[in-house]
Design a protein around this motif. Structure first.
Motif, PDB file in Angstrom:
ATOM      1  N   PRO A  95      -0.115   5.156   2.125  1.00 32.18           N
ATOM      2  CA  PRO A  95      -0.788   5.385   0.841  1.00 32.18           C
ATOM      3  C   PRO A  95      -2.225   5.872   1.024  1.00 32.18           C
ATOM      4  O   PRO A  95      -2.725   6.654   0.217  1.00 32.18           O
ATOM      5  CB  PRO A  95      -0.793   4.012   0.167  1.00 32.18           C
ATOM      6  CG  PRO A  95       0.065   3.130   0.973  1.00 32.18           C
ATOM      7  CD  PRO A  95       0.286   3.755   2.310  1.00 32.18           C
ATOM      8  N   ARG A  96      -2.872   5.452   2.097  1.00 31.00           N
ATOM      9  CA  ARG A  96      -4.250   5.897   2.339  1.00 31.00           C
ATOM     10  C   ARG A  96      -4.281   7.374   2.696  1.00 31.00           C
ATOM     11  O   ARG A  96      -5.132   8.131   2.204  1.00 31.00           O
ATOM     12  CB  ARG A  96      -4.886   5.035   3.432  1.00 31.00           C
ATOM     13  CG  ARG A  96      -5.140   3.601   2.959  1.00 31.00           C
ATOM     14  CD  ARG A  96      -5.865   2.778   3.999  1.00 31.00           C
ATOM     15  NE  ARG A  96      -4.951   2.200   4.988  1.00 31.00           N
ATOM     16  CZ  ARG A  96      -5.263   1.951   6.260  1.00 31.00           C
ATOM     17  NH1 ARG A  96      -6.468   2.262   6.704  1.00 31.00           N
ATOM     18  NH2 ARG A  96      -4.396   1.411   7.077  1.00 31.00           N
ATOM     19  N   LEU A 205       6.539   6.418  -6.780  1.00 30.26           N
ATOM     20  CA  LEU A 205       5.653   5.247  -6.737  1.00 30.26           C
ATOM     21  C   LEU A 205       4.375   5.581  -5.969  1.00 30.26           C
ATOM     22  O   LEU A 205       3.267   5.201  -6.360  1.00 30.26           O
ATOM     23  CB  LEU A 205       6.399   4.089  -6.064  1.00 30.26           C
ATOM     24  CG  LEU A 205       5.778   2.690  -6.185  1.00 30.26           C
ATOM     25  CD1 LEU A 205       5.874   2.196  -7.629  1.00 30.26           C
ATOM     26  CD2 LEU A 205       6.494   1.705  -5.248  1.00 30.26           C
ATOM     27  N   MET A 206       4.530   6.308  -4.868  1.00 32.17           N
ATOM     28  CA  MET A 206       3.378   6.714  -4.062  1.00 32.17           C
ATOM     29  C   MET A 206       2.418   7.559  -4.899  1.00 32.17           C
ATOM     30  O   MET A 206       1.200   7.363  -4.882  1.00 32.17           O
ATOM     31  CB  MET A 206       3.889   7.490  -2.850  1.00 32.17           C
ATOM     32  CG  MET A 206       2.823   7.975  -1.890  1.00 32.17           C
ATOM     33  SD  MET A 206       1.897   6.652  -1.084  1.00 32.17           S
ATOM     34  CE  MET A 206       3.047   6.134   0.215  1.00 32.17           C
ATOM     35  N   GLN A 208       2.098   7.575  -8.095  1.00 37.99           N
ATOM     36  CA  GLN A 208       1.493   6.745  -9.138  1.00 37.99           C
ATOM     37  C   GLN A 208       0.284   5.998  -8.586  1.00 37.99           C
ATOM     38  O   GLN A 208      -0.773   5.952  -9.212  1.00 37.99           O
ATOM     39  CB  GLN A 208       2.553   5.771  -9.692  1.00 37.99           C
ATOM     40  CG  GLN A 208       2.134   5.091 -10.977  1.00 37.99           C
ATOM     41  CD  GLN A 208       1.597   6.076 -12.016  1.00 37.99           C
ATOM     42  OE1 GLN A 208       2.309   6.979 -12.444  1.00 37.99           O
ATOM     43  NE2 GLN A 208       0.323   5.948 -12.405  1.00 37.99           N
ATOM     44  N   GLY A 209       0.454   5.431  -7.398  1.00 44.13           N
ATOM     45  CA  GLY A 209      -0.640   4.687  -6.778  1.00 44.13           C
ATOM     46  C   GLY A 209      -1.846   5.573  -6.506  1.00 44.13           C
ATOM     47  O   GLY A 209      -2.996   5.207  -6.787  1.00 44.13           O
ATOM     48  N   THR A 210      -1.594   6.757  -5.971  1.00 43.62           N
ATOM     49  CA  THR A 210      -2.681   7.692  -5.668  1.00 43.62           C
ATOM     50  C   THR A 210      -3.379   8.141  -6.945  1.00 43.62           C
ATOM     51  O   THR A 210      -4.616   8.231  -7.008  1.00 43.62           O
ATOM     52  CB  THR A 210      -2.114   8.915  -4.911  1.00 43.62           C
ATOM     53  OG1 THR A 210      -1.622   8.478  -3.635  1.00 43.62           O
ATOM     54  CG2 THR A 210      -3.180   9.974  -4.692  1.00 43.62           C
ATOM     55  N   THR A 212      -3.633   6.542  -9.746  1.00 43.88           N
ATOM     56  CA  THR A 212      -4.451   5.441 -10.276  1.00 43.88           C
ATOM     57  C   THR A 212      -5.754   5.321  -9.503  1.00 43.88           C
ATOM     58  O   THR A 212      -6.838   5.227 -10.079  1.00 43.88           O
ATOM     59  CB  THR A 212      -3.669   4.104 -10.173  1.00 43.88           C
ATOM     60  OG1 THR A 212      -2.435   4.249 -10.867  1.00 43.88           O
ATOM     61  CG2 THR A 212      -4.468   2.958 -10.764  1.00 43.88           C
ATOM     62  N   ARG A 213      -5.653   5.377  -8.196  1.00 49.03           N
ATOM     63  CA  ARG A 213      -6.844   5.195  -7.378  1.00 49.03           C
ATOM     64  C   ARG A 213      -7.853   6.317  -7.567  1.00 49.03           C
ATOM     65  O   ARG A 213      -9.052   6.090  -7.633  1.00 49.03           O
ATOM     66  CB  ARG A 213      -6.432   5.116  -5.910  1.00 49.03           C
ATOM     67  CG  ARG A 213      -7.610   5.256  -4.981  1.00 49.03           C
ATOM     68  CD  ARG A 213      -7.519   4.420  -3.758  1.00 49.03           C
ATOM     69  NE  ARG A 213      -8.770   4.428  -3.046  1.00 49.03           N
ATOM     70  CZ  ARG A 213      -8.984   3.802  -1.915  1.00 49.03           C
ATOM     71  NH1 ARG A 213      -8.023   3.077  -1.396  1.00 49.03           N
ATOM     72  NH2 ARG A 213     -10.152   3.851  -1.321  1.00 49.03           N
TER      73      ARG A 213
END
Lengths: 223, 223
Positions: A95-96, A205-206, A208-210, A212-213
């Motif tokens: 994710p990073r 999902l990946m 979505q996380g990115t 949001t961040r």
């Protein structure tokens, strides 16, 4: 004759984006370097494009190389800072790396001029640009570091660790070929980089996380 | 004064690879364009580097642009021909794309000068280079065509079809950054391109097939 000394108010209406004369010079130079070529652009032409005298330009930049150096720094500063922060975080690397890529490609595609097209110029090989070359090498190394972690996490191909950095910079080529990148370019490249390292889990999902961040509007996975 | 007219034997020993004066001119120009920059290289400098008079150079090439055009053509001719042949074949697309990539990257990494570094020059945007731009666009389209077939075969990500072409050309950047590519570069990129399209089967077998077809020594899968 107009007076254009440093700190004096400009008598002519500004024609370019940028709040200061320095920013206008950088913008004009970026346009000329990317459209006419670095060697073919004189400081005189840059001054003309801004609407200042050459002497005024020299108040801000002593040489044409100094202008190019400032422009190039602008292409690596933000991703270098973000990569440094991401490397200090814990948890899975995928994710990073995804965050770094979406952010970096968004910048490469969205900046006013496609300055990355200047990276391969032989003119950059001289000492004057060593700092820039070094900073870009550190950024490449940060990408490689995260990539190797992802490879270890997924049991992926060990020799693929340089490819995410290459995919990111390929946005420069696409932008040059097509006069721009499609909106999904950052996401397509971020997903592709993970696939190349052997990661093959939930891409929606990946994203979505990115999203949001980075507080960047998500682009839906089309698959 | 030496006489250097077309067809006359050269009085000076040849200093460069190439059987003909034309080839020596191309080699010298490629060296200067990639090391000093296109705009900064004069036809006079090229003539000097070959050891002929400028007038002799003009027997072979009317302008500097003609020299660049001949050099650029040399970077797309072979992959364009191979891609055309591969597109006419039947059977799964993945092995055909793998063959094209290994062959193309082998050439990009192994040619005497890194001419692909000139692709992004703004100087190439003029009409004179339209034929080259068109041929490179056809090559990109052939890559996209094969990539879309692989995506369909593997139910891969539909928007990734431009990425194999980008990965291939990224060998130019790696070569520029590291002063060369590692021997596994063509294989690493060919495998990576398939992964990015969703293909994830037996890479060792795939490499063996490509190696046999191209008669290029195989590099073992390290994974």
């Amino acid at each position: 004759m107009r007076s254009e000394g440093r700190g004096r108010p400009r008598l002519e209406q500004s024609r370019r984006p940028g709040k200061t004369a320095r920013e206008e010079i950088l913008d004009a130079a970026a346009e000329l370097f990317t459209n006419q070529g670095y060697a073919s652009t004189s400081t005189r032409a840059i001054a003309d494009a801004v609407g200042v005298r050459q002497a005024s330009l020299y108040h801000h930049f002593a040489t044409k190389d100094d202008i190019l150096d400032a422009l190039l720094a602008g292409t690596v500063d933000a991703p270098l800072k973000l990569a440094g922060e991401l490397l200090l975080e814990t948890g899975p690397a995928a994710p990073r790396l995804h965050v770094l890529i979406v952010s970096d490609v968004t910048q490469l595609c969205g900046s006013r001029w496609n300055l990355g097209a200047l990276y391969l110029l032989p003119e950059l090989r001289v000492d004057r640009f060593e700092q820039f070359r070094l900073r870009r090498a550190v950024l490449r190394d940060h990408y490689g570091n995260l990539a190797r972690q992802v490879i270890a996490e997924c049991d992926g191909p060990p020799d693929a660790d340089d490819l995410p950095f290459r995919l990111v910079e390929s946005a420069i080529n696409r932008r040059s070929d097509d006069n721009g990148c499609p909106p999904e370019q950052p996401w397509m490249i971020a997903d592709g980089a993970l696939r190349i390292l052997g990661w093959d889990r939930d891409f929606a999902l990946m994203r979505q996380g990115t999203s949001t961040r980075l507080q960047i509007e998500p682009v839906n996975v089309s698959a």
